[in-house]
Design a protein around this motif. Structure first.
Motif, PDB file in Angstrom:
ATOM      1  N   ALA A  64      51.704  13.343  45.487  1.00 40.23           N
ATOM      2  CA  ALA A  64      52.175  14.736  45.440  1.00 40.23           C
ATOM      3  C   ALA A  64      52.949  15.030  46.723  1.00 40.23           C
ATOM      4  N   PRO A  65      54.116  15.689  46.606  1.00 43.31           N
ATOM      5  CA  PRO A  65      54.927  15.904  47.811  1.00 43.31           C
ATOM      6  C   PRO A  65      54.291  16.907  48.781  1.00 43.31           C
ATOM      7  N   MET A  66      54.521  16.663  50.034  1.00 41.27           N
ATOM      8  CA  MET A  66      54.174  17.582  51.123  1.00 41.27           C
ATOM      9  C   MET A  66      52.705  17.997  51.136  1.00 41.27           C
ATOM     10  N   THR A  67      51.817  17.087  50.827  1.00 37.31           N
ATOM     11  CA  THR A  67      50.391  17.405  50.980  1.00 37.31           C
ATOM     12  C   THR A  67      49.881  16.677  52.215  1.00 37.31           C
ATOM     13  N   GLU A  68      48.708  17.067  52.653  1.00 40.28           N
ATOM     14  CA  GLU A  68      48.139  16.456  53.853  1.00 40.28           C
ATOM     15  C   GLU A  68      47.877  14.959  53.606  1.00 40.28           C
ATOM     16  N   ASP A  69      47.346  14.672  52.371  1.00 32.30           N
ATOM     17  CA  ASP A  69      47.034  13.268  52.063  1.00 32.30           C
ATOM     18  C   ASP A  69      48.298  12.414  52.044  1.00 32.30           C
ATOM     19  N   THR A  70      49.366  12.981  51.472  1.00 32.83           N
ATOM     20  CA  THR A  70      50.624  12.225  51.408  1.00 32.83           C
ATOM     21  C   THR A  70      51.139  11.950  52.816  1.00 32.83           C
ATOM     22  N   GLN A  71      51.026  12.957  53.674  1.00 28.38           N
ATOM     23  CA  GLN A  71      51.483  12.784  55.054  1.00 28.38           C
ATOM     24  C   GLN A  71      50.657  11.704  55.765  1.00 28.38           C
ATOM     25  N   MET A  72      49.325  11.735  55.514  1.00 31.20           N
ATOM     26  CA  MET A  72      48.454  10.730  56.152  1.00 31.20           C
ATOM     27  C   MET A  72      48.798   9.322  55.659  1.00 31.20           C
ATOM     28  N   LEU A  73      49.089   9.248  54.352  1.00 28.21           N
ATOM     29  CA  LEU A  73      49.430   7.941  53.782  1.00 28.21           C
ATOM     30  C   LEU A  73      50.727   7.404  54.397  1.00 28.21           C
ATOM     31  N   ALA A  74      51.712   8.306  54.546  1.00 24.82           N
ATOM     32  CA  ALA A  74      52.985   7.894  55.151  1.00 24.82           C
ATOM     33  C   ALA A  74      52.755   7.425  56.585  1.00 24.82           C
ATOM     34  N   ALA A  75      51.920   8.172  57.310  1.00 26.40           N
ATOM     35  CA  ALA A  75      51.659   7.794  58.710  1.00 26.40           C
ATOM     36  C   ALA A  75      50.975   6.429  58.764  1.00 26.40           C
ATOM     37  N   ASP A  76      50.046   6.183  57.806  1.00 22.46           N
ATOM     38  CA  ASP A  76      49.358   4.878  57.795  1.00 22.46           C
ATOM     39  C   ASP A  76      50.333   3.739  57.490  1.00 22.46           C
ATOM     40  N   GLN A  77      51.246   3.997  56.565  1.00 20.63           N
ATOM     41  CA  GLN A  77      52.246   2.952  56.258  1.00 20.63           C
ATOM     42  C   GLN A  77      53.032   2.594  57.518  1.00 20.63           C
ATOM     43  N   VAL A  78      53.433   3.634  58.246  1.00 21.66           N
ATOM     44  CA  VAL A  78      54.238   3.395  59.453  1.00 21.66           C
ATOM     45  C   VAL A  78      53.383   2.729  60.533  1.00 21.66           C
ATOM     46  N   ARG A  79      52.119   3.171  60.662  1.00 17.88           N
ATOM     47  CA  ARG A  79      51.228   2.545  61.671  1.00 17.88           C
ATOM     48  C   ARG A  79      51.068   1.045  61.396  1.00 17.88           C
ATOM     49  N   MET A  80      50.856   0.713  60.113  1.00 20.65           N
ATOM     50  CA  MET A  80      50.649  -0.711  59.775  1.00 20.65           C
ATOM     51  C   MET A  80      51.892  -1.534  60.129  1.00 20.65           C
ATOM     52  N   ALA A  81      53.048  -0.974  59.831  1.00 20.14           N
ATOM     53  CA  ALA A  81      54.285  -1.710  60.127  1.00 20.14           C
ATOM     54  C   ALA A  81      54.475  -1.846  61.637  1.00 20.14           C
ATOM     55  N   ILE A  82      54.106  -0.795  62.381  1.00 19.53           N
ATOM     56  CA  ILE A  82      54.252  -0.870  63.847  1.00 19.53           C
ATOM     57  C   ILE A  82      53.277  -1.910  64.416  1.00 19.53           C
ATOM     58  N   ALA A  83      52.065  -1.973  63.845  1.00 24.46           N
ATOM     59  CA  ALA A  83      51.107  -2.993  64.310  1.00 24.46           C
ATOM     60  C   ALA A  83      51.703  -4.383  64.121  1.00 24.46           C
ATOM     61  N   GLN A  84      52.361  -4.554  62.983  1.00 26.81           N
ATOM     62  CA  GLN A  84      53.031  -5.840  62.735  1.00 26.81           C
ATOM     63  C   GLN A  84      54.100  -6.087  63.797  1.00 26.81           C
ATOM     64  N   ALA A  85      54.888  -5.036  64.063  1.00 18.30           N
ATOM     65  CA  ALA A  85      55.996  -5.186  65.024  1.00 18.30           C
ATOM     66  C   ALA A  85      55.474  -5.530  66.409  1.00 18.30           C
ATOM     67  N   LYS A  86      54.294  -4.992  66.755  1.00 13.24           N
ATOM     68  CA  LYS A  86      53.758  -5.240  68.094  1.00 13.24           C
ATOM     69  C   LYS A  86      53.111  -6.618  68.208  1.00 13.24           C
ATOM     70  N   LYS A  87      52.535  -7.073  67.093  1.00 10.53           N
ATOM     71  CA  LYS A  87      51.703  -8.282  67.204  1.00 10.53           C
ATOM     72  C   LYS A  87      52.236  -9.503  66.458  1.00 10.53           C
ATOM     73  N   MET A  88      53.125  -9.272  65.501  1.00  9.47           N
ATOM     74  CA  MET A  88      53.529 -10.371  64.626  1.00  9.47           C
ATOM     75  C   MET A  88      54.244 -11.488  65.402  1.00  9.47           C
ATOM     76  N   GLU A  89      53.895 -12.722  65.074  1.00 10.19           N
ATOM     77  CA  GLU A  89      54.608 -13.879  65.625  1.00 10.19           C
ATOM     78  C   GLU A  89      55.298 -14.584  64.464  1.00 10.19           C
ATOM     79  N   ALA A  90      56.537 -14.956  64.651  1.00 10.92           N
ATOM     80  CA  ALA A  90      57.227 -15.707  63.593  1.00 10.92           C
ATOM     81  C   ALA A  90      56.548 -17.065  63.443  1.00 10.92           C
ATOM     82  N   PRO A  91      56.305 -17.492  62.197  1.00  6.87           N
ATOM     83  CA  PRO A  91      55.650 -18.799  62.035  1.00  6.87           C
ATOM     84  C   PRO A  91      56.518 -19.920  62.591  1.00  6.87           C
ATOM     85  N   LYS A  92      55.842 -20.868  63.200  1.00  4.94           N
ATOM     86  CA  LYS A  92      56.597 -22.007  63.749  1.00  4.94           C
ATOM     87  C   LYS A  92      56.633 -23.116  62.706  1.00  4.94           C
TER      88      LYS A  92
END
Ligand code: FAD
Ligand code: SF4
Ligand code: SF4
Length: 415
Positions: free
Chosen positions: A112-140
Motif C-alpha cells: 500500500a502506498p505511503m504507509t509506515e510499513d511500506t516506508q519501513m520495507l523500503a528502508a530495509d531494502q536500502v539498508r540491505m543493499a548498503i550492507a552489501q556495498a560496505k562488506k561485499m567482496e568480489a569473488p576471486k
C-alpha cells in the motif's frame, strides 16, 4: 641476466571503498515511498553522504549521472530502483561493483502506498543493499593448479575420430585409444555412406579413410591401437589414466575423457521368425554391406545375381520382445542400400516393407529420391517369412495380408 635482487611483486591495492546511493522515483516508487525520508536513512543512519534521486535512473540521463559519479570515485553504486532481474544492461559501470535495492516490485508494486510499513520495507531494502556495498567482496576466480588439457578419446570409430580431430583443432593434445588393430569402427566396413552433403539425394562414397588419414597425420593426436584403458582415477581436469597394450602399462594425465566405444549389431540369431537362419539369403543390413563390396549383388546360396530384394524394417527394433527402442539409422540405411541395388542393376526390384519410416532432416531428401528412382515402399507389418523366402505382410492401405514371392534376397534391417 640482471643480478639486481627483485622486490616481490605486490598485488595492486584496490581503491578505498566509496559507496553511493541512487534512488529512482520512477515506476510509481515516488508515489509509494517518502523519498526524502529514505535519503535521510541513507545519510543520517547509514552515514553515506553520497545520495542522489532521479525520476528514471534507466534513462540516458540517469545512467550518465551514475557513470559520472563512478568516474569521480564511487566504487559501489547502490541503485535503489527496480528488480535486479531487469535493466541489467543499463546498470553496468565498468570498474564499479553495482548493487541493486528493489524498491519497485518488492515495495511500490506490492505494498500500500505511503504507509509506515511500506516506508519501513523500503528502508530495509536500502539498508540491505548498503550492507552489501560496505562488506561485499568480489569473488576471486579459483586458480586450479596441476590440471591437464589433454583430451583422452576412447574408441577410434567415426565418433572418436571426429571428437579427436575437433579437440585437436580446439588446441588440445589428444590421446586416441582404440581396442582393435585399426581405426574406423563399423563405418570402415560400409560400401557407401548416407549422403552428408547437399543435395542429399544419392548414396555417397565412404570417405572414412580420409578422416583416418587426417587424424593419423595430426601431430597433436597420438593414436594407440590394440590398447585399452585399464584404469582411471582422479576427476575432471586431473584424471590419471592407465593404458594397457599387450601387457605393458603406461600412465598418462588427462583433463577430459570422451567415451566413444560405439555399438554392437543386434544378434540376428534371435530373429528366426523373420527367416534368419532358414536360408543364407536372409541377411542383415550389416552382412549386406560386405556382399556389396564384391560388386554386383549375388545370392549367398548359389551365387545367382539378386534381381529381387526386400528389406524388412525394424527387425529386432521397436519390438518389446527384442530392442524396445528405434535404432534410428536403419531406415536411412535400407533406403541407401536399396538405391545401391537399383543403381547397379536398374532392372532389379527393391521393396522396403515398413510400419513407419523414420527419415528426419536431410534423410527425407534421400527417401524422395529413392521413390523417384523406383524403390517400392510398402506400409505394413511383416507376418512371417516362409522357407521359400515368401514374405507375408499386413498391408495397411489394402487392409489385407499380402504375400511377396519370388525374392532372391531378404535383408533384415537390424540396428
Ligand atoms: C548396416 C549399417 C549401415 C550404416 N551406414 C551408415 C551410413 O551410411 N552413414 C552413417 O552415417 N551411418 C551409418 N550407419 C551408422 C554408423 O555405422 C554408426 O553411426 C557409426 O558406426 C557409429 O560410430 P561410433 O564411432 O560411435 O561406433 P563404432 O563404429 O562402434 O566404433 C567404436 C570403436 O570403439 C572401439 N572400442 C570399443 N570399446 C573400446 C574400448 N573399451 N577401448 C578402446 N576402444 C574401444 C571399437 O573397436 C570401435 O573401433 C550404419 C549402420 C548400420 C547398422
Ligand atoms: S525501470 Fe527501474 S530505473 Fe527505470 S524508472 Fe523504473 S524503477 Fe527507475
Ligand atoms: S527401421 Fe526405421 S523405424 Fe525401425 S528401428 Fe530402424 S530407424 Fe527406427
Amino acid at each position: 641476466m640482471s643480478t639486481t635482487p627483485q622486490a616481490a611483486a605486490k598485488p595492486a591495492t584496490p581503491p578505498p571503498r566509496k559507496p553511493g546511493v541512487f534512488i529512482c522515483t520512477g515506476c510509481g516508487i515516488g508515489e509509494a515511498v517518502k523519498v526524502d525520508a529514505l535519503s535521510g536513512t541513507v545519510t543520517k543512519e547509514q552515514k553515506i553522504a553520497h545520495v542522489k534521486t532521479h525520476g528514471a535512473l534507466c534513462s540516458e540521463e540517469g545512467g550518465a549521472l551514475i557513470k559520472a559519479d563512478v568516474a569521480a570515485g564511487i566504487t559501489h553504486p547502490v541503485i535503489a530502483a527496480c528488480s535486479h532481474r531487469v535493466m541489467t544492461d543499463r546498470f553496468q559501470f565498468p570498474g564499479a561493483e553495482v548493487i541493486r535495492a528493489n524498491l519497485r516490485e518488492q515495495v511500490a508494486w506490492s505494498q500500500a502506498p505511503m504507509t509506515e510499513d511500506t516506508q519501513m520495507l523500503a528502508a530495509d531494502q536500502v539498508r540491505m543493499a548498503i550492507a552489501q556495498a560496505k562488506k561485499m567482496e568480489a569473488p576471486k576466480p579459483a586458480a586450479l593448479a596441476d590440471t591437464s588439457s589433454v583430451v583422452l578419446v576412447v574408441g577410434g570409430g567415426v565418433t572418436g575420430l571426429s571428437a579427436a580431430l575437433e579437440a585437436s583443432r580446439a588446441g588440445h593434445e589428444v590421446v586416441l585409444v582404440e581396442r582393435s588393430d585399426r581405426l574406423g569402427g563399423w563405418a570402415a566396413q560400409w560400401s557407401q555412406r548416407l549422403p552428408h552433403r547437399p543435395p542429399y539425394r544419392e548414396p555417397q562414397k565412404n570417405d572414412i579413410g580420409a578422416l583416418i588419414d587426417t587424424v593419423t597425420a595430426t601431430k597433436s593426436i597420438s593414436v594407440h591401437t590394440n590398447s585399452i584403458v585399464s584404469k582411471t582415477s582422479g576427476g575432471p581436469g586431473r584424471f590419471s589414466v592407465t593404458l594397457s597394450k599387450a601387457g605393458a602399462e603406461q600412465v598418462l594425465a588427462a583433463g577430459a575423457i570422451v567415451l566413444a566405444t560405439g555399438w554392437r549389431p543386434y544378434d540376428a540369431t534371435k530373429l528366426g521368425h523373420l527367416g534368419y537362419g532358414g536360408s543364407p539369403d536372409v541377411v542383415t543390413g550389416v552382412e549386406l554391406e560386405s556382399l556389396f563390396k564384391d560388386g554386383r549383388l549375388k545370392r549367398k546360396s548359389d551365387g545367382k545375381e539378386v534381381r529381387s530384394i526386400a528389406f524388412l524394417q525394424c527387425a529386432g527394433s521397436r519390438d518389446p520382445d527384442h530392442l524396445p527402442y528405434c535404432s534410428s539409422v536403419c531406415c536411412g540405411v535400407s533406403i541407401r542400400q536399396a538405391m545401391q541395388v537399383l543403381k547397379a542393376d536398374p532392372k532389379a526390384s527393391a521393396y522396403i516393407i515398413y510400419e513407419e519410416l523414420r527419415t528426419p532432416g536431410t534423410a527425407e531428401e534421400l527417401y524422395r529420391e529413392a521413390q523417384r528412382s523406383g524403390v517400392i515402399f510398402m506400409k505394413g507389418k511383416v507376418k512371417g517369412v516362409a522357407k521359400d523366402m515368401t514374405v507375408t505382410y499386413a498391408d495397411e492401405l489394402l487392409g489385407e495380408e499380402v504375400p511377396l514371392a519370388g525374392l532372391d534376397m531378404i535383408v533384415l534391417a537390424t540396428g
